[in-house]
Design a protein around this motif. Structure first.
Motif, PDB file in Angstrom:
ATOM      1  N   UNK A  92     105.355 -15.705 -34.261  1.00  0.00           N
ATOM      2  CA  UNK A  92     103.920 -15.716 -33.953  1.00  0.00           C
ATOM      3  C   UNK A  92     103.388 -17.149 -33.979  1.00  0.00           C
ATOM      4  N   UNK A  93     103.829 -17.963 -34.929  1.00  0.00           N
ATOM      5  CA  UNK A  93     103.382 -19.359 -34.972  1.00  0.00           C
ATOM      6  C   UNK A  93     103.856 -20.133 -33.748  1.00  0.00           C
ATOM      7  N   UNK A  94     105.080 -19.891 -33.345  1.00  0.00           N
ATOM      8  CA  UNK A  94     105.605 -20.572 -32.161  1.00  0.00           C
ATOM      9  C   UNK A  94     104.836 -20.191 -30.900  1.00  0.00           C
ATOM     10  N   UNK A  95     104.529 -18.889 -30.764  1.00  0.00           N
ATOM     11  CA  UNK A  95     103.748 -18.439 -29.601  1.00  0.00           C
ATOM     12  C   UNK A  95     102.339 -19.029 -29.644  1.00  0.00           C
ATOM     13  N   UNK A  96     101.739 -19.097 -30.832  1.00  0.00           N
ATOM     14  CA  UNK A  96     100.379 -19.639 -30.947  1.00  0.00           C
ATOM     15  C   UNK A  96     100.328 -21.088 -30.494  1.00  0.00           C
ATOM     16  N   UNK A  97     101.353 -21.857 -30.837  1.00  0.00           N
ATOM     17  CA  UNK A  97     101.390 -23.255 -30.406  1.00  0.00           C
ATOM     18  C   UNK A  97     101.455 -23.349 -28.886  1.00  0.00           C
ATOM     19  N   UNK A  98     102.326 -22.511 -28.288  1.00  0.00           N
ATOM     20  CA  UNK A  98     102.418 -22.504 -26.830  1.00  0.00           C
ATOM     21  C   UNK A  98     101.110 -22.080 -26.178  1.00  0.00           C
TER      22      UNK A  98
ATOM     23  N   UNK B  46      96.181  -4.846 -23.824  1.00  0.00           N
ATOM     24  CA  UNK B  46      97.258  -4.970 -24.802  1.00  0.00           C
ATOM     25  C   UNK B  46      98.030  -6.257 -24.551  1.00  0.00           C
ATOM     26  N   UNK B  47      98.427  -6.918 -25.635  1.00  0.00           N
ATOM     27  CA  UNK B  47      99.161  -8.162 -25.540  1.00  0.00           C
ATOM     28  C   UNK B  47     100.436  -8.068 -26.388  1.00  0.00           C
ATOM     29  N   UNK B  48     101.526  -8.738 -25.953  1.00  0.00           N
ATOM     30  CA  UNK B  48     102.756  -8.760 -26.774  1.00  0.00           C
ATOM     31  C   UNK B  48     102.530  -9.590 -28.033  1.00  0.00           C
ATOM     32  N   UNK B  49     102.964  -9.069 -29.139  1.00  0.00           N
ATOM     33  CA  UNK B  49     102.776  -9.769 -30.413  1.00  0.00           C
ATOM     34  C   UNK B  49     104.117  -9.758 -31.166  1.00  0.00           C
ATOM     35  N   UNK B  50     104.691 -10.920 -31.476  1.00  0.00           N
ATOM     36  CA  UNK B  50     105.977 -10.964 -32.194  1.00  0.00           C
ATOM     37  C   UNK B  50     105.859 -10.328 -33.578  1.00  0.00           C
ATOM     38  N   UNK B  51     106.999  -9.893 -34.050  1.00  0.00           N
ATOM     39  CA  UNK B  51     106.994  -9.207 -35.339  1.00  0.00           C
ATOM     40  C   UNK B  51     107.080 -10.191 -36.506  1.00  0.00           C
ATOM     41  N   UNK B  52     107.767 -11.294 -36.341  1.00  0.00           N
ATOM     42  CA  UNK B  52     107.971 -12.217 -37.458  1.00  0.00           C
ATOM     43  C   UNK B  52     106.912 -13.312 -37.441  1.00  0.00           C
ATOM     44  N   UNK B  53     106.521 -13.828 -38.581  1.00  0.00           N
ATOM     45  CA  UNK B  53     105.533 -14.918 -38.643  1.00  0.00           C
ATOM     46  C   UNK B  53     105.970 -16.164 -37.893  1.00  0.00           C
ATOM     47  N   UNK B  54     107.243 -16.480 -37.933  1.00  0.00           N
ATOM     48  CA  UNK B  54     107.721 -17.684 -37.252  1.00  0.00           C
ATOM     49  C   UNK B  54     107.523 -17.578 -35.744  1.00  0.00           C
TER      50      UNK B  54
END
Length: 802
Positions: A262-268, A252-260
């Protein structure tokens, strides 16, 4: 001559080695390979011997080398093998080797641990990257379904239960909980079923496959996984879902609720993945450099460690005197090589720097020494055939020198064909010419090793088969017409001489010596080629090959009985000469030797003009024992019947001679106070007599396999030609050309596989049987113990598996 016919003369020696020189002296003896040590501590446990710690240290070093070897093979790095055979390192070098291996092992373990941690981190980030990409689609679909559910009057029970009846009726949006993770693809069906049952359908699962496989950081295997997200309501369902994920080993992995977010985490995540790729590349480069350096020396390291271990293993078999300054050993060694052993001991003493020389004393003993037959790369394979039956008793006649000639010759009698023998000889010569290359390659395939070890036997069998092929005038079932035929065949229907026109395509050609033989003399060498075209070829060749088989068999068996005389004389056993050898020779010569003489007599005294009048030798031999003759029987020579009765009487006298003479004589010798088991001796002699007398008959019949396999080989070759090649040759141009190519390929393949390999293996096994049973049983006991010297040539017995 004695060393050629018998095993080497051995002696038991006692060694006195100074403690500081023992290691180097044993090292020199291991390089020499001419000493077989005796274990002087048979009752001492292996863990209680003096050098057990050194042996354990060698085991530990070899374990580390095997670890390095495994890592080198995992990376596909070639290990350099120059064929060098380094000397055993000095004891003080053992510490340096241990330090080197310890450093390499620790470095590799550290690199592996770091690499595994980096790969695990890389895997987690990669899985998180896929989750962030895939869950964006899941959230968008969930919002669409949620909007439709509020305005759709046909809401399903599943959505009703998930959103709640109160929320549905009020039209208010419900905030759902969710977990996202990654699971093995093959577990998805069971995972989904378990979620449905445990949560009673109150969860919403969405999953999609990750297209590219992911690398397992521990095993390195490529695994296929899927991304999933589970929507639920309430803490109770959340707890259940997490337990199910844990049970199926889903990550299991933490996944943000808002699209913004999630995009910020994806960049990191992408930034960290790029950094990890750089670090992983540097780690792999460092690992590769370490392994490449180790691969250059690992073969030499293995040899050094195993030599050290072999030396200490041998030193554990020695005794230590009371002063603890001298080691005492006992060993068997060839008398002829005592000077070389003394020189090796002197070299070992000089290398150690000891001022006290090592001492080698010959000891008197009543123990039977081991058997050592000195061989080279040519005779080694033939000696191996003999030893497979049984190692010769110490100093008895060694059959191997005679086997060098008799073995390929008897094989060739059954395998006589110029073409097939040429194929076998070329293959054997190829292995001989390229033997250095194949030995350097160290091919471990067992089948190839068998052929390569018998390369000289294969070559000899091929050359002898070519010779007998010329005698049979047989090459791939065809004949060679070199000197011209001595026959003018007569057509049995017209009684006229065949012409080339009438002979072509004839299927009923038969050769009648009374009408067809010109009388200009036999074919100069081998069989007349005209027999290949005759339908009564088998009748003529069978008679010839059958008689030759009996002659070869009786000659070899009689030679074996004669060799027993040399054994009796060497061991000074005159009683066996009188009570066994003499009656055995008389028994065999009076029956089967006489039969061979009759064969030659018939060949020289009966011509083609006597066809149909010549006597049947088999019937004559039966009548010889029954002493029954018809009045119409005509003797082959004057006084034949009387002489044959005398031979039968001689053979009958030899049976009680072999049976009773030896036990009665031994009983007479031991009747004055000496202990003697007459019953045991009598039974033993009875079995020996019955075995010999019946064996002479059965063994002579056994040699008929020479004729039978020769016939089978020739007929198989002829059938293959007539059923394959003749089909293509019968068609005219151009159809025959197109048919001949595939037919020739099939014929050539079947020739090699069936006629050369399978038939060759059959003839080889039958030849072994003739040597082991029919020949060696006449003089060879094979009850010896093989000489197994301490040598560094074969260190595999000192290797250890993890």
């Amino acid at each position: 001559m004695g060393a050629l016919l018998r095993s080497e003369e051995m002696t038991l020696c006692q060694l006195f080695l100074q403690s500081e020189a023992a290691y180097t002296c044993v090292s020199e003896l291991g390089e020499l390979g001419l000493v077989q040590f005796r274990d002087l501590n048979p009752d001492v446990n292996a863990f209680q011997r003096k050098f057990v710690n050194e042996v354990r240290r060698c085991d530990e070093m070899e374990r580390k080398l095997r670890f390095l070897e495994k890592e080198i093979k995992k990376d596909g790095i070639p290990m350099l093998d120059t064929g060098d055979n380094p000397d055993a390192p000095a004891p003080r070098e053992m510490i340096d080797l241990e330090a080197t291996f310890e450093k390499l092992e620790n470095e590799m373990k550290e690199v592996n641990a770091n690499s595994e941690a980096l790969k695990r981190n890389f895997l987690e980030l990669t899985e998180l990257k896929h989750i962030l990409r895939k869950t964006q689609t899941f959230f968008e679909e969930a919002e669409i379904h949620h909007t439709q559910a509020i305005h759709d009057p046909s809401l399903t029970d599943e959505t009703m239960g998930l959103l709640g009846e109160e929320t549905y009726r009020s039209g208010q949006a419900l905030k759902l909980g969710f977990v996202a993770g990654v699971i093995l693809r093959e577990k998805i069906p069971a995972f989904e079923k378990m979620l449905w049952r445990v949560c009673r359908g109150n969860v919403f699962l969405r999953q999609t496959e990750i297209v590219n496989p992911l690398e397992d950081p521990v095993t390195g295997d490529q695994v296929y996984k899927s991304v999933f997200i589970i929507f639920f309501q309430g803490d109770q369902l959340k707890s259940r879902v997490k337990k199910i994920c844990e049970g199926f080993r889903a990550t299991l992995y933490p996944c943000p609720e808002t699209p913004a977010e999630r995009r910020e985490m994806a960049i990191g995540v992408m930034t960290r993945i790029e950094d990890l790729n750089t670090v992983l590349g540097q780690t792999q480069d460092h690992r590769h450099r370490v392994l490449v350096a180790a691969a250059r020396n690992i073969k030499v390291w293995f040899i050094k460690v195993r030599k050290i271990k072999a030396i200490y293993y041998t030193l554990n078999q020695f005794n230590i005197d009371v002063t603890q300054k001298c080691l005492i050993a006992e060993c068997w060694c060839p008398v002829e090589d005592l000077d070389r052993i003394q020189q090796a001991l002197r070299r070992g003493t000089e290398r150690s720097g000891s001022s006290v020389p090592s001492i080698l004393n010959k000891m008197g003993t009543k123990q039977t020494p081991p058997t050592y037959n000195r061989t080279n790369k040519f005779t080694e394979a033939f000696q191996g055939i003999v030893d497979s039956y049984g190692v010769s008793t110490y100093r008895e006649i060694n059959p191997a020198p005679f086997t060098i000639i008799s073995f390929p010759f008897l094989f060739a009698v059954m395998f006589g064909d110029i073409g097939h023998g040429l194929i076998m000889a070329i293959f054997g010569i190829f292995l001989i010419v390229r033997e250095k290359y194949f030995m350097a390659k160290k091919i471990e395939d067992e089948i190839f090793a068998t052929f390569f070890g018998g390369r000289y036997i294969i070559t000899m069998m091929g050359l002898f088969s070519i010779y007998t092929g010329f005698l049979y005038n047989d090459v791939f079932s065809k004949s060679l017409n070199v000197f011209g035929s001595s026959w003018f065949p007569i057509d049995p229907q017209t009684h006229k001489t065949y012409t080339s026109a009438t002979l072509h395509g004839s299927s009923n050609l038969q050769l009648d010596p009374n009408t067809s033989f010109v009388g200009s003399g036999p074919y100069p060498f081998g069989l007349d080629p005209i027999w290949q075209m005759s339908t009564n070829k088998i009748t003529a060749t069978n008679s010839l090959k059958m008689k030759l088989s009996v002659i070869f068999g009786v000659t070899q068996m009689l030679f074996g009985v004669i060799l027993s005389l040399f054994n009796h004389r060497h061991f000074k056993n005159n009683l066996n000469i009188i009570c066994e050898f003499i009656p055995q020779v008389i028994f065999m010569c009076s029956i089967f030797g006489y039969l061979c003489i009759l064969v030659f007599y018939k060949w020289t005294h009966f011509t083609v003009n006597d066809l149909g009048k010549d006597p049947n030798l088999l019937i004559g031999l039966i009548n010889m024992f029954l002493m029954q003759r018809k009045k119409t029987d005509v003797p082959m020579y004057p006084g034949q019947y009387g002489f044959e009765k005398f031979l039968v009487f001689l053979a009958a006298i030899c049976v009680p001679w072999m049976w009773l003479a030896k036990p009665l004589w031994l009983r007479h010798q031991h009747k004055y106070g000496q202990e003697f088991d007459f019953g045991n001796t009598f039974i033993h002699q009875s079995i020996h007599t019955i075995e010999y007398c019946l064996g002479c008959i059965s063994h002579t019949a056994s040699y008929l396999r020479l004729w039978a396999l020769s016939l089978a080989h020739a007929q198989l070759s002829e059938v293959l030609w007539s059923m394959v090649m003749r089909i293509g040759l019968n068609f005219a141009f151009p159809i025959g050309v197109f048919l001949l190519v595939p037919l020739f390929a099939f014929w050539a393949g079947a020739t090699v596989v069936v006629l050369v390999m399978m038939e060759g293996m059959s003839a080889f096994l039958h030849t072994i049987r003739l040597h082991w049973v029919e020949f060696q049983s006449k003089f060879y006991k094979g009850e010896g113990e093989k000489f197994q010297p301490f040598t560094f040539e074969d260190l595999s017995q000192y290797s250890v598996e993890d």
